[in-house]
Design an enzyme around this catalytic site. Structure first.
Site, PDB file in Angstrom:
ATOM      1  N   ASN A 120       0.509  -1.162   0.023  1.00 32.16           N
ATOM      2  CA  ASN A 120      -0.155   0.036   0.270  1.00 32.16           C
ATOM      3  C   ASN A 120       0.631   1.446  -0.107  1.00 32.16           C
ATOM      4  OD1 ASN A 120      -2.183   1.648  -0.072  1.00 32.16           O
ATOM      5  ND2 ASN A 120      -3.480   0.838   1.808  1.00 32.16           N
ATOM      6  N   HIS A 144      -8.791   3.585   7.741  1.00 31.92           N
ATOM      7  CA  HIS A 144      -8.764   1.895   7.209  1.00 31.92           C
ATOM      8  C   HIS A 144     -10.873   2.080   7.938  1.00 31.92           C
ATOM      9  CE1 HIS A 144      -4.880   0.970   6.000  1.00 31.92           C
ATOM     10  NE2 HIS A 144      -5.513   0.298   5.344  1.00 31.92           N
TER      11      HIS A 144
END
Length: 490
Positions: free
Chosen positions: A347, A378
């Site tokens: 990521n 998140h």
């Protein structure tokens, strides 16, 4: 009508692909997601060929990229896409009205606040459930982009150049974007569905046809024997990434079914398997959970490349590189010999965002604060916080071991090979242990898993931190200003 109530029909977007969803046996929201990305890929080729900067003005490219992006999010998420438009317009209002000394603060608070409210409401209030593709994904990407741009505007207009790091100085935005540029940056069809986040100056340079030119100039192309500015084709890179996407999809459809995450709470795993078996099985289950990320991120990267965006320069062999927007390096992930190396290649664009808005700017405990921001971004599932709270001591312990002992193994190739094999195994197992709650999401299965593992990596990490000094490496934090960078090189 009974078929319409089935789980494969559950979606907030268009239902026109429902027959295909039933035929394939794949949930409709996943079919919509893939269909939008395939459409975006085809549109990207068209965009690069027929709306080339030499043929179309920047305003036209901005407008069409925005309209296509809006169409895709409405098709994929239906009226829930309104959340994206609300956040974009709110943050544009902040950019226009707020002072440059506060624009980054207000944008960050509003964007993260709105994202968090949406996370909470869709899960705990409206019980939207756990869909693999819902509006929160694009909302998370837009949150990254609006905050990145706000901080870069603050750097360009609200801070003195000598107070910026070299990277901040390079990316600073010195003129506020127009509404069209703002909407295009946030809602363009290439990244609105699955990202990745990118820098505003890079995007505008791409739209204006200066992106490749700028990258080649940065590499001192004349000194490398290039006497003209060629325009490299992304076709080879796109084909390569589409092959990776196909392999990832096949692995997802096979491995994930063979090793589902629910195995980690089975009676056999928790009560009957021995510790080493549990550890190895945990590794296999977590490996099986990766292909879906490899698929989504690599396909998103290919879409941007197909449009001509993502050129990063030329390597030492004269080969064009198209990894400016890449979100992961699969080879380096699977061969990582340190927690740091693993995180740097997983990521990637989110890590760059965290570094831009948090790690480089907070004055105290940057690692801890950055992990907590990552968890909040998140979502609000407890598993995210278990993962990131576990990640803090594991990261610090890995750093301490590496800084205290690695140099002892560099004296010979044999010792270095032994060190690499051992640290690879420990890193892969530690990552699997740390990331397991991220895919389990809930409290009960997470506690059950960690109890069955005797909280092994928690205990080892804390002991290492208590025993070993955490030596600071001069490369761990970038200099905070150009002046300090200059002093280091003088």
């Amino acid at each position: 009508m009974a078929a319409l109530a089935g789980p494969s029909f559950r979606t907030t977007g268009s239902t026109c692909l429902h027959p295909l969803s039933e035929r394939l046996g794949i949930p409709l929201e996943q079919v919509n997601f893939v269909a939008c990305q395939v459409f975006a890929l085809l549109a990207a080729f068209w965009f690069r060929i027929y709306l080339h900067p030499g043929k179309a003005r920047p305003e036209v490219r901005h407008a069409l990229a925005t309209m296509l992006g809006i169409y895709l999010v409405v098709f994929c998420f239906g009226w829930y896409s309104a959340h994206l438009f609300v956040l974009v317009l709110m943050c544009y209002g902040i950019m226009v009205t707020a002072s440059v000394s506060n624009i980054h603060r207000y944008s960050f608070i509003v964007a993260m606040g709105y994202l968090t409210i949406c996370h909470i409401s869709r899960i705990y209030i409206f019980q939207y459930g756990i869909l693999t593709t819902d509006f929160s994904g694009p909302l998370m990407i837009i949150t990254q982009k609006v905050t990145t741009l706000a901080f870069q505007i603050h750097d360009g207009l609200g801070r003195r150049p000598e107070d910026l790091s070299a990277k901040q100085h390079q990316l600073a935005v010195k003129v506020k974007p127009s509404l069209l540029e703002y909407l295009s940056y946030l809602l363009n069809f290439m990244s609105v569905i699955a990202g990745p986040c990118n820098n505003f100056k890079d995007y505008v340079a791409f739209i204006e046809g200066k992106h490749i030119h700028m990258r080649l100039l940065e590499m001192h192309w004349k000194q490398r024997g290039l006497h003209s500015l060629p325009e490299p084709s992304p076709t080879g890179a796109v084909i390569h990434k589409l092959c990776i996407t196909l392999v990832s999809l096949l692995l997802f459809l096979t491995l994930t079914k063979s090793f589902p995450v629910t195995c980690l709470v089975d009676d056999w795993f928790v009560h009957r398997a021995n510790f080493l078996t549990r550890l190895c099985y945990l590794y296999l289950v977590m490996q099986a959970s990766k292909p879906k990320y490899y698929f989504a991120w690599t396909l998103a990267d290919a879409v941007n490349n197909a449009a001509g965006f993502g050129f990063s320069g030329v390597d030492k062999d004269g080969k064009s590189c198209w990894d400016l927007l890449s979100n992961l390096n699969i080879w380096k992930i699977e061969t990582a010999t340190s927690f740091k190396e693993y995180l740097e290649n997983w990521n990637i664009q989110t890590s760059a965002w965290l570094k831009c808005v948090c790690y480089e700017r907070v004055p105290w405990h940057p690692t801890v604060v950055t992990f907590m921001l990552s968890a909040l971004w998140h979502g609000v599932y407890p598993g995210y916080y278990f993962t990131f709270l576990t990640g803090v001591p594991v990261t610090l312990a890995a750093r301490a071991v590496r800084n205290n002992y690695r140099h002892y193994f560099l004296s010979s190739k044999v010792l270095k090979a032994i060190y690499d094999v051992v640290t690879w195994a420990v890193t892969q197992l530690a990552v699997s242990y740390t990331a397991a709650p991220f895919v389990m999401l809930a409290v009960e299965p997470t506690i059950s898993l960690y109890k069955s593992m005797y909280f092994f990596f928690h205990i080892i990490s804390l002991l290492v931190i208590l025993i070993l000094p955490i030596k600071q490496h001069h490369t761990q934090r970038q200099p905070r200003s150009l002046n300090s960078a200059k002093k280091k090189t003088d």
